[in-house]
Scaffold this motif. Structure first.
Motif, PDB file in Angstrom:
ATOM      1  N   ALA A 154       0.820  -1.212   0.000  1.00 58.35           N
ATOM      2  CA  ALA A 154       0.000   0.000   0.000  1.00 58.35           C
ATOM      3  C   ALA A 154       0.853   1.261   0.000  1.00 58.35           C
ATOM      4  O   ALA A 154       0.498   2.259  -0.645  1.00 58.35           O
ATOM      5  CB  ALA A 154      -0.937  -0.011   1.210  1.00 58.35           C
ATOM      6  N   GLN A 155       1.992   1.210   0.694  1.00 54.83           N
ATOM      7  CA  GLN A 155       2.852   2.400   0.749  1.00 54.83           C
ATOM      8  C   GLN A 155       3.529   2.702  -0.582  1.00 54.83           C
ATOM      9  O   GLN A 155       4.120   3.780  -0.749  1.00 54.83           O
ATOM     10  CB  GLN A 155       3.906   2.261   1.850  1.00 54.83           C
ATOM     11  CG  GLN A 155       4.870   1.105   1.678  1.00 54.83           C
ATOM     12  CD  GLN A 155       4.437  -0.133   2.458  1.00 54.83           C
ATOM     13  OE1 GLN A 155       3.228  -0.347   2.647  1.00 54.83           O
ATOM     14  NE2 GLN A 155       5.388  -0.910   2.922  1.00 54.83           N
ATOM     15  N   ASP A 156       3.445   1.764  -1.506  1.00 54.50           N
ATOM     16  CA  ASP A 156       4.019   1.973  -2.836  1.00 54.50           C
ATOM     17  C   ASP A 156       2.958   2.376  -3.851  1.00 54.50           C
ATOM     18  O   ASP A 156       3.142   2.215  -5.065  1.00 54.50           O
ATOM     19  CB  ASP A 156       4.747   0.711  -3.308  1.00 54.50           C
ATOM     20  CG  ASP A 156       5.986   0.407  -2.478  1.00 54.50           C
ATOM     21  OD1 ASP A 156       6.638   1.366  -2.048  1.00 54.50           O
ATOM     22  OD2 ASP A 156       6.290  -0.777  -2.255  1.00 54.50           O
ATOM     23  N   THR A 157       1.837   2.897  -3.358  1.00 49.14           N
ATOM     24  CA  THR A 157       0.766   3.364  -4.236  1.00 49.14           C
ATOM     25  C   THR A 157       0.301   4.750  -3.808  1.00 49.14           C
ATOM     26  O   THR A 157       0.470   5.153  -2.658  1.00 49.14           O
ATOM     27  CB  THR A 157      -0.451   2.418  -4.222  1.00 49.14           C
ATOM     28  OG1 THR A 157      -1.110   2.492  -2.947  1.00 49.14           O
ATOM     29  CG2 THR A 157      -0.051   0.978  -4.499  1.00 49.14           C
ATOM     30  N   HIS A 158      -0.278   5.444  -4.748  1.00 48.36           N
ATOM     31  CA  HIS A 158      -1.023   6.678  -4.468  1.00 48.36           C
ATOM     32  C   HIS A 158      -2.419   6.442  -5.015  1.00 48.36           C
ATOM     33  O   HIS A 158      -2.616   6.390  -6.237  1.00 48.36           O
ATOM     34  CB  HIS A 158      -0.355   7.869  -5.153  1.00 48.36           C
ATOM     35  CG  HIS A 158      -1.100   9.166  -4.964  1.00 48.36           C
ATOM     36  ND1 HIS A 158      -0.819  10.297  -5.685  1.00 48.36           N
ATOM     37  CD2 HIS A 158      -2.127   9.510  -4.129  1.00 48.36           C
ATOM     38  CE1 HIS A 158      -1.632  11.268  -5.333  1.00 48.36           C
ATOM     39  NE2 HIS A 158      -2.438  10.817  -4.392  1.00 48.36           N
ATOM     40  N   ARG A 159      -3.356   6.243  -4.120  1.00 50.09           N
ATOM     41  CA  ARG A 159      -4.724   5.889  -4.496  1.00 50.09           C
ATOM     42  C   ARG A 159      -5.598   7.134  -4.512  1.00 50.09           C
ATOM     43  O   ARG A 159      -5.591   7.922  -3.571  1.00 50.09           O
ATOM     44  CB  ARG A 159      -5.292   4.875  -3.499  1.00 50.09           C
ATOM     45  CG  ARG A 159      -6.737   4.493  -3.735  1.00 50.09           C
ATOM     46  CD  ARG A 159      -7.290   3.758  -2.513  1.00 50.09           C
ATOM     47  NE  ARG A 159      -8.643   3.268  -2.751  1.00 50.09           N
ATOM     48  CZ  ARG A 159      -9.438   2.792  -1.801  1.00 50.09           C
ATOM     49  NH1 ARG A 159      -9.009   2.747  -0.541  1.00 50.09           N
ATOM     50  NH2 ARG A 159     -10.659   2.375  -2.101  1.00 50.09           N
ATOM     51  N   ILE A 160      -6.371   7.292  -5.598  1.00 50.72           N
ATOM     52  CA  ILE A 160      -7.323   8.406  -5.676  1.00 50.72           C
ATOM     53  C   ILE A 160      -8.675   7.847  -6.112  1.00 50.72           C
ATOM     54  O   ILE A 160      -8.774   7.212  -7.173  1.00 50.72           O
ATOM     55  CB  ILE A 160      -6.881   9.489  -6.675  1.00 50.72           C
ATOM     56  CG1 ILE A 160      -5.479  10.007  -6.342  1.00 50.72           C
ATOM     57  CG2 ILE A 160      -7.879  10.650  -6.658  1.00 50.72           C
ATOM     58  CD1 ILE A 160      -4.946  11.011  -7.352  1.00 50.72           C
ATOM     59  N   ARG A 161      -9.704   8.074  -5.329  1.00 47.62           N
ATOM     60  CA  ARG A 161     -11.066   7.734  -5.717  1.00 47.62           C
ATOM     61  C   ARG A 161     -11.651   8.947  -6.436  1.00 47.62           C
ATOM     62  O   ARG A 161     -12.101   9.908  -5.812  1.00 47.62           O
ATOM     63  CB  ARG A 161     -11.897   7.357  -4.491  1.00 47.62           C
ATOM     64  CG  ARG A 161     -11.558   5.993  -3.923  1.00 47.62           C
ATOM     65  CD  ARG A 161     -12.473   5.623  -2.772  1.00 47.62           C
ATOM     66  NE  ARG A 161     -13.885   5.615  -3.191  1.00 47.62           N
ATOM     67  CZ  ARG A 161     -14.902   5.384  -2.366  1.00 47.62           C
ATOM     68  NH1 ARG A 161     -14.674   5.163  -1.077  1.00 47.62           N
ATOM     69  NH2 ARG A 161     -16.142   5.392  -2.822  1.00 47.62           N
ATOM     70  N   LEU A 162     -11.642   8.885  -7.746  1.00 44.50           N
ATOM     71  CA  LEU A 162     -11.972  10.068  -8.544  1.00 44.50           C
ATOM     72  C   LEU A 162     -13.441  10.453  -8.490  1.00 44.50           C
ATOM     73  O   LEU A 162     -13.788  11.601  -8.786  1.00 44.50           O
ATOM     74  CB  LEU A 162     -11.548   9.829  -9.994  1.00 44.50           C
ATOM     75  CG  LEU A 162     -10.041   9.829 -10.254  1.00 44.50           C
ATOM     76  CD1 LEU A 162      -9.745   9.405 -11.683  1.00 44.50           C
ATOM     77  CD2 LEU A 162      -9.457  11.207  -9.973  1.00 44.50           C
ATOM     78  N   GLU A 163     -14.308   9.509  -8.139  1.00 46.65           N
ATOM     79  CA  GLU A 163     -15.718   9.876  -8.039  1.00 46.65           C
ATOM     80  C   GLU A 163     -15.963  10.754  -6.812  1.00 46.65           C
ATOM     81  O   GLU A 163     -17.006  11.389  -6.689  1.00 46.65           O
ATOM     82  CB  GLU A 163     -16.585   8.607  -8.011  1.00 46.65           C
ATOM     83  CG  GLU A 163     -16.911   8.036  -6.653  1.00 46.65           C
ATOM     84  CD  GLU A 163     -15.691   7.513  -5.880  1.00 46.65           C
ATOM     85  OE1 GLU A 163     -15.789   7.377  -4.649  1.00 46.65           O
ATOM     86  OE2 GLU A 163     -14.641   7.250  -6.505  1.00 46.65           O
ATOM     87  N   ARG A 164     -14.949  10.814  -5.932  1.00 46.56           N
ATOM     88  CA  ARG A 164     -15.076  11.562  -4.682  1.00 46.56           C
ATOM     89  C   ARG A 164     -14.078  12.706  -4.579  1.00 46.56           C
ATOM     90  O   ARG A 164     -14.403  13.783  -4.069  1.00 46.56           O
ATOM     91  CB  ARG A 164     -14.867  10.582  -3.515  1.00 46.56           C
ATOM     92  CG  ARG A 164     -15.036  11.147  -2.137  1.00 46.56           C
ATOM     93  CD  ARG A 164     -14.656  10.104  -1.090  1.00 46.56           C
ATOM     94  NE  ARG A 164     -13.224   9.751  -1.172  1.00 46.56           N
ATOM     95  CZ  ARG A 164     -12.662   8.774  -0.467  1.00 46.56           C
ATOM     96  NH1 ARG A 164     -13.400   8.030   0.338  1.00 46.56           N
ATOM     97  NH2 ARG A 164     -11.363   8.536  -0.588  1.00 46.56           N
ATOM     98  N   ASP A 165     -12.852  12.469  -5.053  1.00 48.61           N
ATOM     99  CA  ASP A 165     -11.759  13.419  -4.877  1.00 48.61           C
ATOM    100  C   ASP A 165     -11.204  13.865  -6.226  1.00 48.61           C
ATOM    101  O   ASP A 165     -11.020  13.043  -7.129  1.00 48.61           O
ATOM    102  CB  ASP A 165     -10.626  12.792  -4.054  1.00 48.61           C
ATOM    103  CG  ASP A 165     -11.107  12.306  -2.696  1.00 48.61           C
ATOM    104  OD1 ASP A 165     -11.874  13.054  -2.054  1.00 48.61           O
ATOM    105  OD2 ASP A 165     -10.722  11.192  -2.299  1.00 48.61           O
ATOM    106  N   PRO A 166     -10.891  15.138  -6.391  1.00 49.33           N
ATOM    107  CA  PRO A 166     -10.317  15.618  -7.651  1.00 49.33           C
ATOM    108  C   PRO A 166      -8.853  15.211  -7.773  1.00 49.33           C
ATOM    109  O   PRO A 166      -8.196  14.863  -6.788  1.00 49.33           O
ATOM    110  CB  PRO A 166     -10.453  17.134  -7.542  1.00 49.33           C
ATOM    111  CG  PRO A 166     -10.393  17.403  -6.068  1.00 49.33           C
ATOM    112  CD  PRO A 166     -11.089  16.238  -5.409  1.00 49.33           C
ATOM    113  N   LEU A 167      -8.351  15.254  -8.986  1.00 48.00           N
ATOM    114  CA  LEU A 167      -6.923  15.069  -9.186  1.00 48.00           C
ATOM    115  C   LEU A 167      -6.170  16.205  -8.499  1.00 48.00           C
ATOM    116  O   LEU A 167      -6.604  17.362  -8.560  1.00 48.00           O
ATOM    117  CB  LEU A 167      -6.586  15.074 -10.676  1.00 48.00           C
ATOM    118  CG  LEU A 167      -7.000  13.849 -11.496  1.00 48.00           C
ATOM    119  CD1 LEU A 167      -6.776  14.133 -12.978  1.00 48.00           C
ATOM    120  CD2 LEU A 167      -6.214  12.614 -11.070  1.00 48.00           C
TER     121      LEU A 167
END
Length: 247
Positions: A31-44
């Motif tokens: 997990a620490q080797d990822t940057h997760r973005i839930r785009l339906e909730r958070d902007p880029l």
């Protein structure tokens, strides 16, 4: 090691968390080797530097890029627009990209291909995929047999091979199961992160989203439990192994 950028479009938290866990587990990523973005909730984030990432992985979702704009859920429309905004740079720079299911529509739409519900949709279940000549030579398909089953479930599909792409995998119901643009930009119509447990979760979450009649859920769960799906995970593993060491 650079992190992987994981972009998600699933509005249901349970489905999004389950998909993210599957990417970590099947891809062998911490997990620490990822940057997760839930785009339906958070902007880029502003000033997002794609060069700071080992690669970009895009998950699936209930939306369809071919739906008329006025019918799209606003959150899904924002997520779609955010990913499409990244595709010019990804393709121009040939940055590592793996779009899973929804990613076929995103990549094909960006490249000028036709995406619609006219042909090649597949019900929830398995599809037998066959490697093309280009697929046999592609490093992401190393270790995969010439024919293997994969989990699918989609209403729309690419109606043709987008311009400039290599055709890697086909199936009888859906001819464009996997293709590549340049050397490093990939899309799969199936779900390389999914095993039976993952699909059981999705069947329960999406049984009222028009993929199948709700009363069919029990039968689909039984079918998924009996399916022999093991090769697609190699694609995700190969992607992570090939690009994860980029400094």
């Amino acid at each position: 090691m650079k992190p992987f950028l994981i972009l998600q479009l699933r509005p249901e938290t349970e489905a999004a968390d389950n998909e993210y866990a599957a990417f970590l587990d099947k891809g062998g990523i911490a997990a620490q080797d990822t940057h997760r973005i839930r785009l339906e909730r958070d902007p880029l984030p502003g000033g997002l530097d794609l060069a700071a990432y080992a690669g970009v992985i895009v998950g699936g979702g209930p939306g369809c890029v071919s739906d008329p704009p006025e019918t799209k859920d606003p959150a899904e429309a924002r997520a779609e627009a955010a990913i499409l905004s990244l595709m010019p740079e990804i393709c121009a720079r040939d940055l590592p990209f793996l779009g899973c299911c929804y990613g076929v529509g995103i990549l094909a739409r960006h490249l000028g291909g036709t995406v619609s519900k006219e042909n090649y949709g597949e019900p929830v279940g398995t599809s037998t995929c066959t490697l093309t000549g280009a697929g046999r030579a592609d490093p992401l398909l190393a270790g995969c047999p010439d024919r293997f089953d994969a989990f699918v479930g989609h209403k729309e599909a690419a109606q043709d091979l987008p311009p400039g792409c290599a055709h890697l995998l086909a199936s009888d119901p859906c001819p464009f199961q996997m293709f590549r643009h340049g050397r490093n930009v990939y899309a799969t119509q199936f779900h390389p992160e999914a095993d039976a447990a993952v699909f059981h979760t999705r069947i329960e979450i999406y049984k009222h989203r028009g993929y199948f009649a709700p009363e069919e859920a029990a039968g689909l769960n039984a079918m998924v439990a009996a399916a022999d799906v093991h090769a697609p995970v190699r694609i995700l593993r190969n992607f992570v192994a090939r690009y994860g060491g980029r400094g």
